[in-house]
Design a protein around this motif. Sequence first.
Motif, PDB file in Angstrom:
ATOM      1  N   VAL A  21     -11.596 -10.770   5.701  1.00 15.22           N
ATOM      2  CA  VAL A  21     -13.234 -11.790   5.632  1.00 15.22           C
ATOM      3  C   VAL A  21     -13.863 -10.999   6.757  1.00 15.22           C
ATOM      4  N   VAL A  26     -18.291  -9.999   5.116  1.00 19.01           N
ATOM      5  CA  VAL A  26     -18.227 -11.913   4.553  1.00 19.01           C
ATOM      6  C   VAL A  26     -18.523 -13.168   5.200  1.00 19.01           C
ATOM      7  N   TRP A  27     -17.911 -12.670   6.625  1.00 16.89           N
ATOM      8  CA  TRP A  27     -18.319 -13.153   7.557  1.00 16.89           C
ATOM      9  C   TRP A  27     -20.048 -12.701   8.043  1.00 16.89           C
ATOM     10  N   SER A  29     -21.869 -12.005   6.094  1.00 20.56           N
ATOM     11  CA  SER A  29     -23.005 -12.555   5.444  1.00 20.56           C
ATOM     12  C   SER A  29     -23.239 -14.101   5.048  1.00 20.56           C
ATOM     13  N   GLY A  30     -21.541 -14.782   6.051  1.00 23.03           N
ATOM     14  CA  GLY A  30     -21.752 -15.833   6.288  1.00 23.03           C
ATOM     15  C   GLY A  30     -22.867 -16.472   6.522  1.00 23.03           C
ATOM     16  N   ALA A  33     -26.085 -16.171   5.425  1.00 21.13           N
ATOM     17  CA  ALA A  33     -26.257 -17.252   4.492  1.00 21.13           C
ATOM     18  C   ALA A  33     -26.878 -18.460   5.669  1.00 21.13           C
ATOM     19  N   ALA A  34     -26.064 -18.854   6.520  1.00 23.58           N
ATOM     20  CA  ALA A  34     -25.813 -20.214   7.271  1.00 23.58           C
ATOM     21  C   ALA A  34     -27.333 -19.876   7.776  1.00 23.58           C
ATOM     22  N   LEU A  55     -27.812 -18.296  -0.870  1.00 25.76           N
ATOM     23  CA  LEU A  55     -26.733 -17.776  -1.910  1.00 25.76           C
ATOM     24  C   LEU A  55     -27.069 -16.135  -2.219  1.00 25.76           C
ATOM     25  N   PHE A  58     -27.114 -14.126   0.935  1.00 27.89           N
ATOM     26  CA  PHE A  58     -25.560 -13.934   1.300  1.00 27.89           C
ATOM     27  C   PHE A  58     -25.298 -12.612   0.363  1.00 27.89           C
ATOM     28  N   LEU A 280     -23.829 -17.792  13.779  1.00 29.92           N
ATOM     29  CA  LEU A 280     -23.253 -18.980  13.206  1.00 29.92           C
ATOM     30  C   LEU A 280     -23.098 -20.022  14.015  1.00 29.92           C
TER      31      LEU A 280
END
Length: 289
Positions: A21, A26-27, A29-30, A33-34, A55, A58, A280
Amino acid sequence: MPTPPAPSLRFSWPRRLLDAVLYSSVWLSGAAAAQTAYTLHLWPPLDAAGYRLVLLVFAATLLVYNLDAALPFKHRQPAGTSGRKAWQQRHRRGLALMAAGAALVAGGLFLADGWWRYLPKLLPLAALALLYSWPLLRWRGRRRALREVPLLKVFLIAGVWSLVTVGLPALLLHHPLTAVAGLLALRFCLVLALAIVFDIRDVSRDRAAGTHTFPVLLGLRGAKLVALAFLAATLVLGLGWGMPRLGLLLTVLLAATVIVLAHERRDDYFFALLADGVLLVPPILYFLS
């Protein structure tokens, strides 16, 4: 009675999942996105196009960072003590496949939602994101990436992140950038302060490569002072913009802690999990409230 599995085997799969992750972006990119969702929710109601933009961000972030990780010359460099770099070298093909899948998703959303109409505005942003690591520009007898320009790395990262997570929502909702200038500046200063933390992580490699960053030029203490100055600007801009004070203060406090504790010998999880994780905090606190 059967023998229980050894701890190293019992806990190996969560560690492998965490590595996947974090090191496949992925982390991160999250987080992008957030941040985008957070910006969009400042102007409710949010429709399906807004969720598709989240999306899209992301997928595009996953594409750019995994293309960067899969660069051929990076896999000829010794991993040294970096677990992140060693993981990426072992999974280069997987990272390339993730980038290809992300490109398909991002491309489909780009065409479906008519983002091609904004192509003149988006092309410079895409070029900056790709030219950051790809050595396509010839200068002084060899090809160089934008990240090699003295002190440009962190400003480029902060600029692209703020334009993606604030500028794209404003474009979708037809708000002029002047209307979100304060939020753009706030996001820019926060990301820039955290980007300097990653230059601290890479200081030995950048020094050996002749890349002039704040830690290379000013040393560890000087680089941290610069990062804290941009973090102070984040606080001032956030108060002026009217951001929720609790979330703003907690974000600045966590970011300051990461900056103060940053050192190139810190564990990879410190940078990949904690430093990136600060991004985040504002959206999580906003949505929880």
